[in-house]
Design an enzyme around this catalytic site. Structure first.
Site, PDB file in Angstrom:
ATOM      1  N   VAL A  58      94.992  32.358 -35.837  1.00 20.98           N
ATOM      2  CA  VAL A  58      96.593  31.788 -36.181  1.00 20.98           C
ATOM      3  C   VAL A  58      96.438  30.489 -36.931  1.00 20.98           C
ATOM      4  O   VAL A  58      97.165  30.942 -38.003  1.00 20.98           O
ATOM      5  CB  VAL A  58      97.163  31.204 -34.799  1.00 20.98           C
ATOM      6  N   LYS A  91     103.473  32.764 -20.374  1.00 18.53           N
ATOM      7  CA  LYS A  91     104.541  32.570 -21.489  1.00 18.53           C
ATOM      8  C   LYS A  91     105.743  32.410 -20.406  1.00 18.53           C
ATOM      9  O   LYS A  91     107.257  31.522 -20.649  1.00 18.53           O
ATOM     10  CB  LYS A  91     104.550  33.994 -21.897  1.00 18.53           C
TER      11      LYS A  91
HETATM   12  P1  NDP Z   1      90.929  32.602 -32.456  1.00 17.29           P
HETATM   13  O1  NDP Z   1      89.803  32.495 -31.003  1.00 17.29           O
HETATM   14  O2  NDP Z   1      91.131  33.020 -33.666  1.00 17.29           O
HETATM   15  O3  NDP Z   1      90.510  30.818 -33.315  1.00 17.29           O
HETATM   16  C1  NDP Z   1      90.160  29.422 -32.306  1.00 17.29           C
HETATM   17  C2  NDP Z   1      90.192  29.235 -33.880  1.00 17.29           C
HETATM   18  O4  NDP Z   1      89.565  27.684 -32.895  1.00 17.29           O
HETATM   19  C3  NDP Z   1      88.378  29.086 -34.197  1.00 17.29           C
HETATM   20  O5  NDP Z   1      88.701  28.711 -35.742  1.00 17.29           O
HETATM   21  C4  NDP Z   1      87.498  28.387 -34.115  1.00 17.29           C
HETATM   22  O6  NDP Z   1      86.242  28.177 -34.522  1.00 17.29           O
HETATM   23  C5  NDP Z   1      88.112  26.487 -33.125  1.00 17.29           C
HETATM   24  N1  NDP Z   1      87.432  26.013 -32.491  1.00 17.29           N
HETATM   25  C6  NDP Z   1      87.465  26.562 -30.879  1.00 17.29           C
HETATM   26  N2  NDP Z   1      86.569  25.765 -29.930  1.00 17.29           N
HETATM   27  C7  NDP Z   1      86.920  24.518 -31.235  1.00 17.29           C
HETATM   28  C8  NDP Z   1      86.419  23.236 -31.150  1.00 17.29           C
HETATM   29  N3  NDP Z   1      85.805  23.047 -30.066  1.00 17.29           N
HETATM   30  N4  NDP Z   1      86.656  22.425 -32.091  1.00 17.29           N
HETATM   31  C9  NDP Z   1      87.408  23.046 -33.011  1.00 17.29           C
HETATM   32  N5  NDP Z   1      87.581  24.128 -33.214  1.00 17.29           N
HETATM   33  C10 NDP Z   1      87.296  25.193 -32.484  1.00 17.29           C
HETATM   34  O7  NDP Z   1      92.101  32.118 -31.748  1.00 17.29           O
HETATM   35  P2  NDP Z   1      93.474  32.562 -32.269  1.00 17.29           P
HETATM   36  O8  NDP Z   1      94.247  31.926 -33.734  1.00 17.29           O
HETATM   37  O9  NDP Z   1      94.312  34.059 -31.878  1.00 17.29           O
HETATM   38  O10 NDP Z   1      94.461  31.736 -31.208  1.00 17.29           O
HETATM   39  C11 NDP Z   1      94.832  30.441 -31.297  1.00 17.29           C
HETATM   40  C12 NDP Z   1      96.267  30.014 -30.228  1.00 17.29           C
HETATM   41  O11 NDP Z   1      97.332  30.759 -30.889  1.00 17.29           O
HETATM   42  C13 NDP Z   1      95.637  30.293 -28.858  1.00 17.29           C
HETATM   43  O12 NDP Z   1      96.371  29.158 -27.880  1.00 17.29           O
HETATM   44  C14 NDP Z   1      96.412  31.543 -28.734  1.00 17.29           C
HETATM   45  O13 NDP Z   1      96.533  31.622 -27.246  1.00 17.29           O
HETATM   46  C15 NDP Z   1      97.568  31.482 -29.332  1.00 17.29           C
HETATM   47  N6  NDP Z   1      97.866  32.567 -29.923  1.00 17.29           N
HETATM   48  C16 NDP Z   1      97.388  33.915 -30.710  1.00 17.29           C
HETATM   49  C17 NDP Z   1      98.435  34.707 -30.789  1.00 17.29           C
HETATM   50  C18 NDP Z   1      97.118  35.711 -32.034  1.00 17.29           C
HETATM   51  O14 NDP Z   1      97.794  36.707 -32.011  1.00 17.29           O
HETATM   52  N7  NDP Z   1      96.084  35.416 -31.977  1.00 17.29           N
HETATM   53  C19 NDP Z   1     100.131  34.857 -30.991  1.00 17.29           C
HETATM   54  C20 NDP Z   1     100.364  33.470 -29.794  1.00 17.29           C
HETATM   55  C21 NDP Z   1      99.596  32.559 -29.530  1.00 17.29           C
HETATM   56  P3  NDP Z   1      85.495  28.932 -35.578  1.00 17.29           P
HETATM   57  O15 NDP Z   1      86.257  29.698 -36.218  1.00 17.29           O
HETATM   58  O16 NDP Z   1      84.562  27.942 -36.265  1.00 17.29           O
HETATM   59  O17 NDP Z   1      84.450  29.100 -34.555  1.00 17.29           O
HETATM   60  N1  HSE Z   2      97.525  38.307 -26.316  1.00 19.00           N
HETATM   61  C1  HSE Z   2      98.952  38.425 -26.413  1.00 19.00           C
HETATM   62  C2  HSE Z   2      99.414  39.387 -26.544  1.00 19.00           C
HETATM   63  C3  HSE Z   2      99.041  37.918 -27.628  1.00 19.00           C
HETATM   64  O1  HSE Z   2      98.656  41.284 -26.033  1.00 19.00           O
HETATM   65  O2  HSE Z   2     100.160  39.870 -26.606  1.00 19.00           O
HETATM   66  C4  HSE Z   2      99.020  36.583 -27.663  1.00 19.00           C
HETATM   67  O3  HSE Z   2      99.957  35.582 -27.103  1.00 19.00           O
END
Ligand code: NDP
Ligand code: HSE
Length: 433
Positions: A18, A210
Site C-alpha cells: 500500500v 472491518k
Molecule cells: P506490507 O507488509 O506490504 O508493508 C508493510 C510495510 O511496513 C513494509 O514496508 C515494512 O518495511 C514496514 N514496516 C514494518 N515494520 C516496520 C517498522 N517497525 N517501522 C517502519 N516500517 C515498518 O503491508 P501492506 O502494504 O499490505 O499493508 C499495510 C496496511 O494496509 C496494513 O494495515 C493492511 O492491513 C492495510 N491494507 C492492506 C491492503 C492490501 O491490499 N495489501 C488492503 C487494505 C488495507 P520493509 O518493507 O522495510 O520490510
Molecule cells: N486481506 C484482505 C482481503 C485485504 O483478502 O480482502 C486487506 O483488507
C-alpha cells in the site's frame, strides 16, 4: 506562517504494497490532485524497516526515518500516513505520537481501528486533527464516505457485505470448480492471492475488523470488535456449495450489522444468499457492501477490496480531504458522543437455516431427527435425502423456517448424539434479503 495553497507535507510510514502504491499514485497524479484540492501533496518523509530494499518507486527526495515513531516528531509534517499494519506495536505508537504532535493521520489499518478506534478518535478530536481510515474497509470502495457522508441524513438499520476478498475468491473458485477448501486455498497461496498465514482472512477476523468499524459509523456507537460473532469458511464443503446452488443460493462469507430496539447484532459467518441477489453476484476477489438508510433505501457499492492501486486510491482520497480542509467526525458523530455498543448475543439471532446431516440410511432415522426439531419448536420447510444406500451413510438436507439460534444450536447438539448420525451436523445460516 503557512498559507492555504502551500503543499500538504506528509510522512509515509510503511513502503510495502500500500505504501509504494500510495507513492506511485501521488507521483502519477500530482497535477490532477493539485487541481482538485488547490495545493500539492508532497512526500517530505518516509519510513520502513529496510532502507536498502528496492521498492520500484523513487523516494530519494524524502527524509528517511529508520524509526517510524520518530517521524511523527518531524516539525515539517502536516500529516502522517500509517501503512505499517498491526493493531498495536509501531503502528499504534506512531499514530498516538502523530496525534500528540498535532498532525493529521491517514491509515489503512483495520485491525488498529477496530481495536483502538475509539481511543484514537477521542485523542484526534481533543488534538483538533483528522483521523482518516477510508482504506481500512473494503480497499478502493469508498464505503466510509458512503455511510458517513452519503447517508449522513439517514437512520441506518443494517449494513452487510462481503468484506474479505481472499475468502470470496476461495468460495467462488470452490463453486466454479467443485474443489474442496484446502485444495483451493493452497492454489491461492501459490498464486500469491492468499497470505502464507491466511488465518485472518479465512477465519473471519479480517472481515470482523472491518464490520466493527462499519457498525460504529452506521449506528453512532463505540467500536466493539469483541462483540462480533466470528466464524470462518474452513468448514464449508464443496457438497454444501453444490446443494446451495440447487436451492438457488450461493455461499458467501458475510459481515452483518443490524440495529434493533434491543441492541446491536454484529456477526461474520458463511451465509447462503439468493444467487441472483446483488450481494450474491459479487464474485472473486471483489468486495460488496450494502447499507440500508431509512430515506435513501438500500445502497450497494462493489469493487476491489485490496491491492496497491485500489487501496492507495482510498488513502490519497483521505489526504485530499485533509488538503481541502474537509473535517468530518471520525465515526460520523463526535467521539465524545459515541453511544455504548449494546451488543446482542448470537443466541438471540433469528433466521432460516440450512442443515446437512450425514446419517445411516435406516428406518426411523428421520423420525428421530424431526422429533428433536419438534421439541425445540423448529419448523421444517423442506427435507431431502440425497441418494439411497440401505445400511450405509447418506446426506439429508433440510431447510428450516425462521427460528432462534439458541434453539437451533441446542437441537443440533442433541441430533449429533444420535447413533444414526455419523458426522458433526453442518449448519449454514440463510439470509433472504
Ligand atoms: P506490507 O507488509 O506490504 O508493508 C508493510 C510495510 O511496513 C513494509 O514496508 C515494512 O518495511 C514496514 N514496516 C514494518 N515494520 C516496520 C517498522 N517497525 N517501522 C517502519 N516500517 C515498518 O503491508 P501492506 O502494504 O499490505 O499493508 C499495510 C496496511 O494496509 C496494513 O494495515 C493492511 O492491513 C492495510 N491494507 C492492506 C491492503 C492490501 O491490499 N495489501 C488492503 C487494505 C488495507 P520493509 O518493507 O522495510 O520490510
Ligand atoms: N486481506 C484482505 C482481503 C485485504 O483478502 O480482502 C486487506 O483488507
Amino acid at each position: 506562517m503557512r498559507c492555504p495553497s502551500d503543499p500538504l507535507r506528509i510522512g509515509i510510514a510503511g513502503l510495502g504494497t500500500v505504501g509504494t502504491g500510495t507513492v506511485r499514485l501521488l507521483q502519477t497524479h500530482d497535477e490532477l490532485i493539485r487541481s482538485r484540492c488547490g495545493r500539492h501533496i508532497r512526500i517530505a518523509a518516509v519510513s520502513a524497516r529496510d532502507r536498502r530494499k528496492g521498492r520500484g518507486v523513487d523516494v530519494s527526495a524524502a527524509r528517511w526515518y529508520d524509526d517510524a515513531v520518530a517521524m511523527a516528531g518531524d516539525p515539517e509534517l502536516d500529516a502522517v500516513v500509517e501503512l505499517v499494519g498491526g493493531a498495536d506495536g509501531v503502528a499504534l505508537a506512531l499514530v498516538r505520537a502523530a496525534i500528540g504532535e498535532g498532525r493529521h493521520v491517514v491509515t489503512a489499518n483495520k485491525a488498529m481501528m477496530a481495536e483502538r478506534g475509539c481511543e484514537l478518535a477521542r485523542a484526534a478530536e481533543q488534538a483538533g486533527v483528522t483521523l482518516a481510515y477510508e482504506a481500512s474497509v473494503a480497499g478502493g470502495i469508498p464505503v466510509i464516505k458512503l455511510i458517513r457522508e452519503g447517508l449522513a441524513a439517514n437512520g441506518v438499520s443494517r449494513v452487510y457485505g462481503i468484506l474479505n476478498g481472499t475468502s470470496n475468491y476461495i468460495l467462488s473458485v470452490m463453486r466454479e470448480s467443485g474443489r474442496e477448501f484446502d485444495d483451493v486455498l493452497a492454489e491461492a497461496q501459490a498464486l500469491g492471492y492468499a497470505e502464507s498465514d491466511p488465518s485472518f482472512d479465512v477465519d473471519g477476523v479480517d472481515a470482523a475488523h472491518k464490520l466493527a468499524i462499519l457498525t460504529s459509523l452506521a449506528f453512532g456507537c463505540e467500536v466493539d470488535f469483541g462483540a462480533v460473532h466470528i466464524e470462518g469458511i474452513r468448514h464449508v464443503s464443496a457438497m454444501d456449495i453444490r446443494y446451495a446452488g440447487e436451492l438457488g443460493y450461493k455461499i458467501k462469507l458475510l459481515g452483518v450489522a443490524r440495529r434493533t430496539d434491543e441492541g446491536v447484532e454484529q456477526r461474520v459467518h458463511p451465509c447462503m444468499v439468493p444467487a441472483e441477489s446483488p450481494i450474491g453476484s459479487v464474485e472473486g476477489v471483489y468486495n460488496g457492501v450494502v447499507a440500508e438508510g431509512d430515506f435513501a433505501g438500500s445502497l450497494m457499492a462493489e469493487g476491489r477490496g485490496a491491492g496497491a492501486g485500489p487501496t492507495a486510491s482510498a488513502v490519497v482520497a483521505d489526504l485530499i480531504d485533509i488538503a481541502r480542509g474537509n473535517r468530518p467526525p471520525t465515526f460520523a458523530v463526535a467521539a465524545s458522543a459515541l453511544a455504548p455498543s449494546r451488543p446482542l448475543p448470537m443466541d438471540s439471532h433469528r433466521g432460516p437455516y440450512y442443515i446437512r446431516l450425514t446419517v445411516v440410511d435406516l428406518p426411523g432415522v428421520i423420525a428421530d431427527v424431526t422429533a428433536i426439531f419438534r421439541d425445540f419448536e423448529i419448523s421444517i420447510e423442506s427435507i431431502v435425502q440425497r441418494g439411497r444406500a440401505p445400511g450405509e451413510t447418506v446426506s439429508v438436507v433440510m431447510i428450516v423456517h425462521e427460528t432462534a439460534e439458541a434453539a437451533m444450536t441446542s437441537a443440533l447438539a442433541r441430533i449429533a448424539k444420535l447413533d444414526s448420525v455419523t458426522e458433526r451436523p453442518q449448519m449454514i445460516r440463510i439470509e433472504d434479503f
